[in-house]
Write an enzyme that holds these catalytic residues in place. Structure first.
Site, PDB file in Angstrom:
ATOM      1  N   GLU A   1      -6.527   3.499  -5.967  1.00 22.78           N
ATOM      2  CA  GLU A   1      -7.775   3.768  -5.253  1.00 22.78           C
ATOM      3  C   GLU A   1      -8.260   5.130  -5.706  1.00 22.78           C
ATOM      4  OE1 GLU A   1      -9.628   4.241  -0.778  1.00 22.78           O
ATOM      5  OE2 GLU A   1      -7.782   5.245  -1.340  1.00 22.78           O
TER       6      GLU A   1
ATOM      7  N   ASP B   1      -2.903   4.545  -2.688  1.00 29.29           N
ATOM      8  CA  ASP B   1      -3.964   5.147  -1.884  1.00 29.29           C
ATOM      9  C   ASP B   1      -4.432   6.482  -2.490  1.00 29.29           C
ATOM     10  OD1 ASP B   1      -5.277   5.007   0.856  1.00 29.29           O
ATOM     11  OD2 ASP B   1      -4.257   6.935   1.084  1.00 29.29           O
TER      12      ASP B   1
ATOM     13  N   ASP C   1       0.854  -1.179   0.000  1.00 28.72           N
ATOM     14  CA  ASP C   1       0.000   0.000   0.000  1.00 28.72           C
ATOM     15  C   ASP C   1       0.899   1.242   0.000  1.00 28.72           C
ATOM     16  OD1 ASP C   1      -2.291   1.618   0.384  1.00 28.72           O
ATOM     17  OD2 ASP C   1      -3.193   0.067   1.633  1.00 28.72           O
TER      18      ASP C   1
ATOM     19  N   HIS D   1     -10.979  -2.585   4.112  1.00 31.30           N
ATOM     20  CA  HIS D   1     -10.776  -2.120   5.487  1.00 31.30           C
ATOM     21  C   HIS D   1     -11.516  -0.810   5.784  1.00 31.30           C
ATOM     22  CE1 HIS D   1      -8.183   0.113   2.916  1.00 31.30           C
ATOM     23  NE2 HIS D   1      -7.966   0.987   3.886  1.00 31.30           N
ATOM     24  N   ASP D   2     -12.172  -0.227   4.793  1.00 32.97           N
ATOM     25  CA  ASP D   2     -12.914   1.018   5.007  1.00 32.97           C
ATOM     26  C   ASP D   2     -14.426   0.797   4.982  1.00 32.97           C
ATOM     27  OD1 ASP D   2     -10.601   2.621   5.095  1.00 32.97           O
ATOM     28  OD2 ASP D   2     -10.576   2.831   2.913  1.00 32.97           O
TER      29      ASP D   2
END
Ligand code: GLC
Length: 545
Positions: free
Chosen positions: A244, A192, A97, A318-319
């Site tokens: 993302e 990200d 990430d 994870h969000d």
């Protein structure tokens, strides 16, 4: 033959919550090493790991204070190198990430800037005047820069300062970071909020959508991505990349992912996970809008297929709260629903991502008390809702269903204390369901895990699944999300019933002579019509004559 990003399935690990081998309550790299046989058996070929770099953990590691080291919380660089090597032996690559839009205010660059170093001040957006942009975690996106009377930009928490990509020194530093990890042997990157890096020279206020149009998907972003590609991962053809993309468009995602553009392999977008937002607002509660979901899937599926772009396909990360809690009557149909959701993306066009625990049908934790939540976004949202006049209970219920902590709870390995995740006290409490929903039990007597294995294998074996085109099927059906795939004369019809009711429908004539490729109901024969059972998924394969 080595698979490309089209045949692979990616498995997402939130290291903090996967497996703790030291007893400090926090998952670690050695925990991931220990579970490599489990992951290899599932068939996944790439692991996306959320950030494990040194960080004050204000935003669970997305506030990085050193890009090229391991936070001792998670282990050492030796552990990391061993993980890369051992994973490779299982045919698994690591996807790291990269949080390159912002750094922690504890990062050396920001600290030097604060101490007055002009060179490093130019790494950030520091100005006398602010704009009306809102931080994505609440409040204005500008905070005071020390006692200088100036302000710095932070699109997220005030401890996450946005980096100024216009500055070539910043870009070179960040390219160096990416190359550092490539040299360590990683095989992929997840970038990200990467569509926020292309900011204008003069930042302007804009009351529309909290200022987002001023900094999202700017043309400059594409230039920076091409430069990033050229100077880092583009030099190694096997590397897989995913961006993302926050509040993005199909047009931009086509540009980000068309191979000839040399930007990224694929993109995440989030439109399909906003269909249970009231008026586009996250901190609300309403049942999901199936029409909207279906239309989004069809528009993205068809346009990315026609334009040769590539989607990252996912329900969970994870969000997000668990999709099973959002799109399925999980109380009555957890198993059927988990499989239907899986087939709807694993048989789709794009690269599927499995978020840890999804393969055993994990659910939201159903915490009883606000004090159990730790996520900065949830805590801010709770305060904001109370301020707005919502009663405590109503606000709590919204947090319960929307908090990012829902997916961040410990992985449920077995029925022992804290789901077998730690021998200590977990940093975030385990969910209530682990005594019955856990890996050990699922492998012993469940069927969701085996269904995932089947889907992951199919993608590697059938070019039709990995590479076929996408077209909507029965777009007007009120219960069923259907689509067809086509590759070199072979066809696939996929029907997914999103409701706990039966759904009768016609089967096109050619498909009624096809073979059942995937079913979650044990269906073994076909006719001209079919009545799908609640949450049934059915995939029919028409081979080349
Ligand atoms: C992304 C991450 C999220 C993080 C944010 C800021 O959306 O997925 O967890 O809080 O970026 O880095």
């Amino acid at each position: 033959m080595a698979t490309t990003f089209k045949e692979k399935t990616v498995y997402q690990i939130y290291p903090k919550s996967f497996l703790d081998t030291t007893g400090n309550g926090i998952g670690d790299l050695n925990g991931i090493r220990k579970k490599l046989p489990y992951l290899a058996d599932l068939g996944v070929e790439m692991l996306w790991l959320n950030p494990f770099y040194p960080s004050p953990q204000k935003d669970n590691g997305y506030d990085i204070s050193d890009y090229t080291a391991i936070d001792p919380l998670f282990g050492t660089m030796d552990d990391f190198e061993a993980l890369v090597k051992e994973a490779k032996a299982y045919g698994i690559g690591l996807m790291l990430d990269m949080v390159l839009n912002h750094v922690s205010t504890k990062h050396e660059w920001f600290q030097k800037a604060l101490a007055g170093d002009k060179h490093y001040q130019d790494y950030f957006f520091i100005q006398d005047e602010i704009t009306d942009w809102q931080s994505k975690f609440g409040g204005n996106a500008w905070s005071q820069f020390g006692d200088t009377g100036k302000y710095y930009l932070h699109l997220f928490d005030k401890t996450q300062a946005d980096l100024c990509w216009r500055n070539p020194d910043v870009r070179n530093e960040l390219f160096g970071v990416v190359n550092f990890w490539i040299e360590k042997g990683v095989e992929g990157f997840r970038f990200d909020v990467i569509n926020l890096i292309g900011k204008d020279e003069i930042l302007k206020s804009n009351p529309v959508n909290e200022g987002k149009p001023e900094y999202t998907d700017k043309p400059l972003t594409h230039d920076y991505l091409r430069e990033l590609n050229e100077k880092t991962f583009g030099r190694h053809s096997h590397l897989v990349t995913v961006g993302e993309m926050s509040s993005t468009t199909i047009e931009n995602c086509l540009l980000y992912t068309k191979p000839e553009r040399k930007e990224l392999s694929m993109t995440f977008n989030f439109h399909h996970l906003k269909v249970d937002y009231e008026n586009g607002q996250k901190w609300t509660k309403k049942p999901f809008d199936f029409e909207a979901l279906k239309t989004l899937f069809h528009n993205w599926g068809e346009q990315m297929s026609d334009g040769n772009g590539w989607n990252a396909l996912f329900w969970n990360n994870h969000d997000q709260p668990r999709a099973l809690n959002r799109f399925v009557d999980a109380k009555n149909y957890r198993v059927e629903g988990a499989k239907m959701l899986a087939a709807a993306i694993h048989l789709n066009r794009g690269t599927p991502y499995v978020y840890m625990g999804e393969e055993i049908g994990m659910l939201d934790p159903d915490y009883d008390d606000m004090s159990q939540y730790v996520d900065v976004e949830s805590l801010n949202a709770y305060e904001a809702m109370l301020k707005d006049g919502l009663f405590g209970n109503a606000a709590f219920e919204i947090i319960q269903s929307k908090s990012r902590d829902n997916s961040r709870i410990p992985m449920q390995w077995d029925e022992t204390a804290h789901a077998g995740f730690t021998t200590g006290t977990p940093w975030l409490a385990a969910g209530k369901t682990y005594p019955s929903i856990n890996v050990e039990e699922e492998i012993r007597s469940g069927s969701i895990h085996a269904f995932y294995k089947q889907l992951i294998k199919l993608r590697k074996e059938l070019p039709l699944v990995a590479r076929g085109t996408y077209a909507a099927y029965l777009a007007g059906n009120p219960n069923v999300y259907g689509f067809t795939r086509e590759h070199q004369g072979e066809k696939l019809l996929v029907l997914n019933n999103f409701y706990p009711v039966s759904a009768p429908m016609d089967i096109p004539e050619d498909f009624s002579k096809g073979a059942i490729l995937v079913s979650n109901t044990g269906r073994d024969s076909l006719g001209d019509t079919v009545t799908l059972k609640p949450y049934e998924t059915l995939a029919i394969h028409l081979k080349n004559e």
